[in-house]
Write a protein that holds these residues in place. Structure first.
Motif, PDB file in Angstrom:
ATOM      1  N   UNK A   1      -1.982 -12.860   6.716  1.00 36.06           N
ATOM      2  CA  UNK A   1      -2.038 -13.970   7.665  1.00 36.06           C
ATOM      3  C   UNK A   1      -1.444 -13.568   9.019  1.00 36.06           C
ATOM      4  N   UNK A   2      -0.297 -12.889   9.015  1.00 34.18           N
ATOM      5  CA  UNK A   2       0.328 -12.474  10.274  1.00 34.18           C
ATOM      6  C   UNK A   2      -0.569 -11.501  11.033  1.00 34.18           C
ATOM      7  N   UNK A   3      -1.186 -10.571  10.327  1.00 30.37           N
ATOM      8  CA  UNK A   3      -2.115  -9.616  10.954  1.00 30.37           C
ATOM      9  C   UNK A   3      -3.282 -10.362  11.594  1.00 30.37           C
ATOM     10  N   UNK A   4      -3.857 -11.324  10.884  1.00 25.00           N
ATOM     11  CA  UNK A   4      -4.977 -12.112  11.414  1.00 25.00           C
ATOM     12  C   UNK A   4      -4.565 -12.857  12.684  1.00 25.00           C
ATOM     13  N   UNK A   5      -3.401 -13.489  12.645  1.00 22.26           N
ATOM     14  CA  UNK A   5      -2.927 -14.240  13.812  1.00 22.26           C
ATOM     15  C   UNK A   5      -2.721 -13.308  15.007  1.00 22.26           C
ATOM     16  N   UNK A   6      -2.140 -12.139  14.784  1.00 20.43           N
ATOM     17  CA  UNK A   6      -1.908 -11.195  15.880  1.00 20.43           C
ATOM     18  C   UNK A   6      -3.235 -10.720  16.467  1.00 20.43           C
ATOM     19  N   UNK A   7      -4.203 -10.404  15.627  1.00 19.06           N
ATOM     20  CA  UNK A   7      -5.525  -9.974  16.113  1.00 19.06           C
ATOM     21  C   UNK A   7      -6.177 -11.099  16.910  1.00 19.06           C
ATOM     22  N   UNK A   8      -6.152 -12.326  16.398  1.00 19.01           N
ATOM     23  CA  UNK A   8      -6.729 -13.472  17.111  1.00 19.01           C
ATOM     24  C   UNK A   8      -6.012 -13.725  18.431  1.00 19.01           C
ATOM     25  N   UNK A   9      -4.679 -13.642  18.409  1.00 19.68           N
ATOM     26  CA  UNK A   9      -3.889 -13.870  19.619  1.00 19.68           C
ATOM     27  C   UNK A   9      -4.199 -12.804  20.662  1.00 19.68           C
ATOM     28  N   UNK A  10      -4.387 -11.568  20.222  1.00 20.39           N
ATOM     29  CA  UNK A  10      -4.722 -10.483  21.138  1.00 20.39           C
ATOM     30  C   UNK A  10      -6.051 -10.738  21.842  1.00 20.39           C
ATOM     31  N   UNK A  11      -7.010 -11.339  21.121  1.00 19.05           N
ATOM     32  CA  UNK A  11      -8.313 -11.631  21.733  1.00 19.05           C
ATOM     33  C   UNK A  11      -8.163 -12.594  22.907  1.00 19.05           C
ATOM     34  N   UNK A  12      -7.218 -13.510  22.813  1.00 22.75           N
ATOM     35  CA  UNK A  12      -7.006 -14.488  23.877  1.00 22.75           C
ATOM     36  C   UNK A  12      -6.056 -13.995  24.963  1.00 22.75           C
ATOM     37  N   UNK A  13      -5.103 -13.141  24.582  1.00 25.29           N
ATOM     38  CA  UNK A  13      -4.032 -12.757  25.508  1.00 25.29           C
ATOM     39  C   UNK A  13      -3.867 -11.239  25.616  1.00 25.29           C
ATOM     40  N   UNK A  14      -4.971 -10.497  25.550  1.00 25.25           N
ATOM     41  CA  UNK A  14      -4.861  -9.038  25.613  1.00 25.25           C
ATOM     42  C   UNK A  14      -4.225  -8.577  26.927  1.00 25.25           C
ATOM     43  N   UNK A  15      -4.338  -9.389  27.961  1.00 29.63           N
ATOM     44  CA  UNK A  15      -3.754  -9.047  29.268  1.00 29.63           C
ATOM     45  C   UNK A  15      -2.229  -9.182  29.290  1.00 29.63           C
ATOM     46  N   UNK A  16      -1.662  -9.927  28.319  1.00 30.60           N
ATOM     47  CA  UNK A  16      -0.213 -10.152  28.370  1.00 30.60           C
ATOM     48  C   UNK A  16       0.510  -9.999  27.032  1.00 30.60           C
ATOM     49  N   UNK A  17      -0.200  -9.669  25.968  1.00 28.56           N
ATOM     50  CA  UNK A  17       0.435  -9.602  24.649  1.00 28.56           C
ATOM     51  C   UNK A  17       1.489  -8.497  24.564  1.00 28.56           C
ATOM     52  N   UNK A  18       1.375  -7.477  25.385  1.00 26.17           N
ATOM     53  CA  UNK A  18       2.340  -6.377  25.375  1.00 26.17           C
ATOM     54  C   UNK A  18       3.496  -6.609  26.355  1.00 26.17           C
ATOM     55  N   UNK A  19       3.522  -7.780  26.982  1.00 28.02           N
ATOM     56  CA  UNK A  19       4.541  -8.077  27.995  1.00 28.02           C
ATOM     57  C   UNK A  19       5.385  -9.268  27.586  1.00 28.02           C
ATOM     58  N   UNK A  20       6.676  -9.183  27.844  1.00 32.27           N
ATOM     59  CA  UNK A  20       7.525 -10.336  27.527  1.00 32.27           C
ATOM     60  C   UNK A  20       7.287 -11.491  28.492  1.00 32.27           C
ATOM     61  N   UNK A  21       6.484 -11.246  29.539  1.00 28.58           N
ATOM     62  CA  UNK A  21       6.059 -12.342  30.433  1.00 28.58           C
ATOM     63  C   UNK A  21       5.277 -13.396  29.652  1.00 28.58           C
ATOM     64  N   UNK A  22       4.658 -12.995  28.540  1.00 30.02           N
ATOM     65  CA  UNK A  22       3.999 -13.949  27.662  1.00 30.02           C
ATOM     66  C   UNK A  22       5.125 -14.653  26.902  1.00 30.02           C
ATOM     67  N   UNK A  23       5.492 -15.813  27.384  1.00 26.84           N
ATOM     68  CA  UNK A  23       6.694 -16.505  26.901  1.00 26.84           C
ATOM     69  C   UNK A  23       6.524 -17.146  25.528  1.00 26.84           C
ATOM     70  N   UNK A  24       5.312 -17.193  25.003  1.00 27.21           N
ATOM     71  CA  UNK A  24       5.072 -17.795  23.686  1.00 27.21           C
ATOM     72  C   UNK A  24       5.178 -16.749  22.575  1.00 27.21           C
ATOM     73  N   UNK A  25       4.496 -15.613  22.748  1.00 21.16           N
ATOM     74  CA  UNK A  25       4.500 -14.557  21.724  1.00 21.16           C
ATOM     75  C   UNK A  25       4.125 -13.232  22.373  1.00 21.16           C
ATOM     76  N   UNK A  26       4.795 -12.179  21.974  1.00 21.90           N
ATOM     77  CA  UNK A  26       4.470 -10.847  22.491  1.00 21.90           C
ATOM     78  C   UNK A  26       4.825  -9.789  21.443  1.00 21.90           C
ATOM     79  N   UNK A  27       4.182  -8.636  21.593  1.00 21.68           N
ATOM     80  CA  UNK A  27       4.372  -7.557  20.627  1.00 21.68           C
ATOM     81  C   UNK A  27       5.708  -6.859  20.853  1.00 21.68           C
TER      82      UNK A  27
END
Length: 190
Positions: A19-45
């Motif tokens: 489930x966590x893997x699925x959520x991360x993959x789905x989240x990356x599709x929406x936020x690939x521009x910011x998922x690697x940055x802590x600027x994404x204040x909701x969730x980041x890698x």
């Protein structure tokens, strides 16, 4: 290899990781521009290293300043797409060890971890999620340990029998024991 390809190739061993893997993959599709940055204040890698000795019977932990618990090492990707490199860099920075290597180049665990609101460097950081990518790292117990006072107040080795709820938060016990089990499985195949 691209970080998202590594996440997609990761083989979960239980429902939590699936489930966590699925959520991360789905989240990356929406936020690939910011998922690697802590600027994404909701969730980041984030990328973490679970540091074990060469015989895989002790774990090197740091006493985390913000959480006020003994913890593994790790940190924010801050835009770096090489998550193993991030885990190794954080391990060195937080413990002072120099000679550290991965037990395997592969991701060892995927978890979504809550971070509660806290103060950091005089600023409030709202609660958010760490999309945690984990690796098993190994080093010698002879390595010189150095406390990084900006992040922790202690660095020490723990024997495996300490990874229970007498010493750690129950959620950390689950995570750390999962990592210990995987390290032992990999170590037995080498």
């Amino acid at each position: 290899m691209n970080y998202i390809d590594q996440i997609k190739e990761f083989v979960p061993i239980n429902d939590q990781e699936s489930q966590d893997r699925k959520i991360i993959i789905d989240y990356n599709e929406q936020f690939s521009h910011s998922i690697l940055l802590r600027d994404n204040a909701i969730a980041h890698i984030t990328s973490s290293g679970f540091i074990m000795n060469k015989t895989l019977d002790k774990v090197l932990m740091v006493h985390h300043n913000i959480r006020n618990v003994w913890s593994w090492t790790g940190g924010h990707a801050d835009g770096d797409r090489d998550l193993l490199k991030v885990a190794i860099k954080e391990a060195r920075e937080e413990t002072g060890i120099i000679n550290v290597k991965p037990l395997t180049q592969s991701i060892i665990a995927i978890d979504i971890l809550p971070v509660y609101g806290h103060m950091k460097k005089g600023k409030y950081v709202s609660g958010h999620l760490h999309l945690s990518i984990s690796y098993i790292l190994t080093t010698s117990e002879e390595e010189k340990l150095i406390v990084n006072e900006d992040e922790n107040s202690g660095v020490r080795w723990f024997e495996l029998d300490k990874f229970n709820d007498n010493y750690f938060d129950i959620h950390d016990v689950y995570l750390y024991n999962k990592l210990i089990k995987r390290a032992k499985q990999i170590g037995n195949h080498e």
